[in-house]
Design a protein around this motif. Structure first.
Motif, PDB file in Angstrom:
ATOM      1  N   LEU A 125       0.813  -1.216   0.000  1.00 28.27           N
ATOM      2  CA  LEU A 125       0.000   0.000   0.000  1.00 28.27           C
ATOM      3  C   LEU A 125       0.846   1.265   0.000  1.00 28.27           C
ATOM      4  O   LEU A 125       1.866   1.357   0.682  1.00 28.27           O
ATOM      5  CB  LEU A 125      -0.918  -0.029   1.220  1.00 28.27           C
ATOM      6  CG  LEU A 125      -2.179   0.832   1.181  1.00 28.27           C
ATOM      7  CD1 LEU A 125      -3.018   0.532  -0.035  1.00 28.27           C
ATOM      8  CD2 LEU A 125      -2.986   0.589   2.457  1.00 28.27           C
ATOM      9  N   VAL A 147      -6.115  -5.445   1.271  1.00 27.83           N
ATOM     10  CA  VAL A 147      -4.901  -4.740   0.890  1.00 27.83           C
ATOM     11  C   VAL A 147      -3.702  -5.562   1.334  1.00 27.83           C
ATOM     12  O   VAL A 147      -3.817  -6.495   2.129  1.00 27.83           O
ATOM     13  CB  VAL A 147      -4.839  -3.321   1.506  1.00 27.83           C
ATOM     14  CG1 VAL A 147      -5.960  -2.452   0.945  1.00 27.83           C
ATOM     15  CG2 VAL A 147      -4.894  -3.380   3.027  1.00 27.83           C
ATOM     16  N   GLN A 154       3.295   1.381   6.420  1.00 26.69           N
ATOM     17  CA  GLN A 154       2.130   1.408   5.523  1.00 26.69           C
ATOM     18  C   GLN A 154       0.810   1.398   6.286  1.00 26.69           C
ATOM     19  O   GLN A 154      -0.254   1.664   5.703  1.00 26.69           O
ATOM     20  CB  GLN A 154       2.182   0.203   4.569  1.00 26.69           C
ATOM     21  CG  GLN A 154       3.375   0.220   3.631  1.00 26.69           C
ATOM     22  CD  GLN A 154       3.759  -1.168   3.136  1.00 26.69           C
ATOM     23  OE1 GLN A 154       3.161  -2.170   3.508  1.00 26.69           O
ATOM     24  NE2 GLN A 154       4.805  -1.228   2.314  1.00 26.69           N
ATOM     25  N   TYR A 157      -1.913   4.178   6.084  1.00 30.71           N
ATOM     26  CA  TYR A 157      -2.723   4.198   4.868  1.00 30.71           C
ATOM     27  C   TYR A 157      -3.936   3.272   5.009  1.00 30.71           C
ATOM     28  O   TYR A 157      -5.014   3.571   4.498  1.00 30.71           O
ATOM     29  CB  TYR A 157      -1.892   3.779   3.657  1.00 30.71           C
ATOM     30  CG  TYR A 157      -0.595   4.540   3.490  1.00 30.71           C
ATOM     31  CD1 TYR A 157      -0.510   5.893   3.812  1.00 30.71           C
ATOM     32  CD2 TYR A 157       0.549   3.905   3.033  1.00 30.71           C
ATOM     33  CE1 TYR A 157       0.678   6.593   3.663  1.00 30.71           C
ATOM     34  CE2 TYR A 157       1.748   4.591   2.877  1.00 30.71           C
ATOM     35  CZ  TYR A 157       1.805   5.929   3.198  1.00 30.71           C
ATOM     36  OH  TYR A 157       2.985   6.623   3.047  1.00 30.71           O
ATOM     37  N   VAL A 158      -3.745   2.166   5.710  1.00 31.20           N
ATOM     38  CA  VAL A 158      -4.881   1.264   5.975  1.00 31.20           C
ATOM     39  C   VAL A 158      -5.915   1.982   6.837  1.00 31.20           C
ATOM     40  O   VAL A 158      -7.131   1.919   6.583  1.00 31.20           O
ATOM     41  CB  VAL A 158      -4.413  -0.023   6.673  1.00 31.20           C
ATOM     42  CG1 VAL A 158      -5.598  -0.979   6.870  1.00 31.20           C
ATOM     43  CG2 VAL A 158      -3.305  -0.703   5.884  1.00 31.20           C
TER      44      VAL A 158
END
Length: 504
Positions: A125, A147, A154, A157-158
């Motif tokens: 991601l 994802v 990262q 972003y999740v």
């Protein structure tokens, strides 16, 4: 309808459906001898068979199936990959966000038919992906989006996708590097335990679901002997299991984790007839025993044990519907299930010029209007460990090979198995290949035995080229022309047009 008017309307078309309608009006009913070149062609019969084999094998072995759609990027072929009339879950993989956006409408159709759907964005991601993936998640609802993560940084972003999608927690796969070295975290690295801790903490906070681990043995594309790819599949599963066990050590009561493994060479080995209780393939066993070979027996035992432990076993693959020369070269399956006859994709090109004695040892060459933009520029590697005789073998080193069609029908030299490419491809090859390449130019070169004359090609002839790698070559085309070899005498009739989603 006047062709010039059709072309003008096509240029004005903005909506995909309108564009497809214009293309259908332009091409359906025509012969391949009448279409513009270069054009990419799919044989509906063969891509259907390849999809059905994969679905049947996964079902027979009790494995969950997840289809990658990056090769073709079409709604129509996605339907074949998941079984349009089945009731099983529709689990997909995409490599670009554009693929996810375009397949959402089909996934919502399947949801309306009570089929569970999930699409995995199979790239670690990154920030700019967040708004568009959040929109996909919002449309598909709970559990609709997965994802991939391979680094703790990262995770924000999740969380952002969760917040922007209507508080739907994405499912997360940890990408595991199984010695391919492209993407993924190593399970024996100090980063892996820290990543697990961060994911479990985020799961406790409710903004993601740690769904499983994901592997891709891309190195299996270099397999050259029957058994190599299944050995790689076994290693994939073992690495995935090790990765999942490390999660369980930290969270013993965690919900069932998915072990998702596969590349086309490894995943399609589950089609092996040795997995079946009865088969007609000679086993080379003087006792006549119907017992599986060690690889299959070992895998079956592992799968059963891990399923009893509560793991969900999943296989994934992408290029298997079309196949290509790279896949044939892997010898990943028995030749009854993998040869050039199983390739469902080709490029129609025209011979623009001929050079009767320009090639090596005064062999002929010919110019076709399909270069790297139409065929891609990825070679099929050779493996000298197979023991071919360098003095007599003529390895395939091209960027595509001509299939027997049109002026070349019936002229290719076959090996004892009746195959055009031969049992030792790519370490031994006879025929016309795209031996040199630039953007628009493809140079056909002849590879044959000394004293054997090349089948003649003339200016104006049409040929069809099997590509080395269907995923990459497809990027140069906006649509596929669909033919169907199930109709004898009508194999060259265009029956449909499928539009691709090119871009990111």
């Amino acid at each position: 309808m006047d062709t010039s008017l059709i072309m003008a309307e096509l240029l004005m078309a903005r909506e995909p459906k309108k564009k497809q309608d214009v293309l259908r009006a332009m091409f359906v009913g025509k012969q391949l001898s009448e279409v513009p070149t270069p054009s990419v062609v799919l044989d509906l019969k063969q891509v259907t068979v390849n999809c059905e084999r994969m679905l049947e094998a996964a079902e027979n072995l009790g494995l969950q199936w997840r289809a990658h759609i990056k090769t073709h990027k079409t709604t129509e072929l996605t339907r074949l990959q998941v079984g349009n009339e089945l009731i099983t879950p529709v689990l997909l993989i995409v490599s670009t966000i554009l693929e996810a956006e375009n397949i959402t409408l089909l996934l919502k159709e399947y949801q309306s038919k009570d089929r569970h759907v999930n699409v995995l964005f199979a790239f670690p991601l990154f920030a700019s992906a967040v708004p568009r993936l959040a929109a996909v998640s919002q449309q598909l609802g709970p559990d609709g989006l997965s994802v991939m993560i391979d680094h703790v940084d990262q995770l924000p972003y999740v969380k952002a996708i969760h917040s922007a999608s209507g508080s739907y927690p994405p499912r997360v796969f940890i990408k595991i590097d199984v010695n391919y070295g492209r993407a993924g975290v190593k399970t024996d690295s100090p980063e892996y335990p820290a990543l697990i801790d961060a994911l479990l903490a985020a799961e406790q906070e409710g903004w993601l679901v740690l769904h499983g681990v994901y592997t891709h043995a891309g190195q299996s594309y270099g397999a050259r002997r029957l058994g190599d790819a299944m050995y790689a599949l076994s290693n994939e599963f073992r690495n995935a299991h090790i990765a999942a066990e490390k999660i369980r050590e930290k969270s013993p009561d965690h919900a069932a984790l998915v072990l998702s493994v596969g590349a086309t060479p490894t995943a399609t080995t589950i089609q092996s007839p040795w997995f079946m209780e009865e088969c007609d393939v000679p086993r080379g066993n003087p006792s006549g025993s119907m017992r599986p070979r060690p690889f299959e027996e070992d895998l079956t035992e592992l799968w059963g044990r891990w399923q009893k432990e509560g793991y969900i076993l999943e296989v994934h693959a992408g290029v298997y519907p079309t196949l290509d020369l790279q896949q044939v070269a892997t010898h990943a399956r028995h030749t009854g299930l993998l040869s050039e006859q199983d390739i469902g994709i080709s490029v129609v090109a025209e011979v623009a010029s001929v050079y009767p004695t320009r090639g090596q040892n005064s062999t002929p060459e010919a110019l076709i209007n399909a270069g790297s933009l139409a065929l891609g520029r990825e070679p099929v590697g050779l493996d000298k460990k197979t023991g071919y005789n360098e003095e007599t073998a003529k390895p395939y080193t091209g960027w595509g090979a001509l299939m027997p069609w049109g002026v070349l029908a019936g002229t290719e030299e076959k090996d004892r198995s009746g195959k055009i490419l031969g049992e030792r491809f790519p370490d031994d090859f006879r025929g016309w290949q795209v031996g040199k390449i630039s953007q628009e130019h493809g140079i056909l070169t002849w590879v044959g035995d000394e004293g054997k004359k090349a089948p003649e090609l003339k200016v104006g002839d049409r040929v069809r080229v099997w590509p080395n790698h269907a995923c990459i070559m497809g990027a140069g085309f906006e649509y596929y022309l669909i033919v169907d070899s199930r109709y004898p005498g009508q194999e060259d009739e265009v029956r449909d047009v499928w539009c691709r989603w090119n871009g990111w």
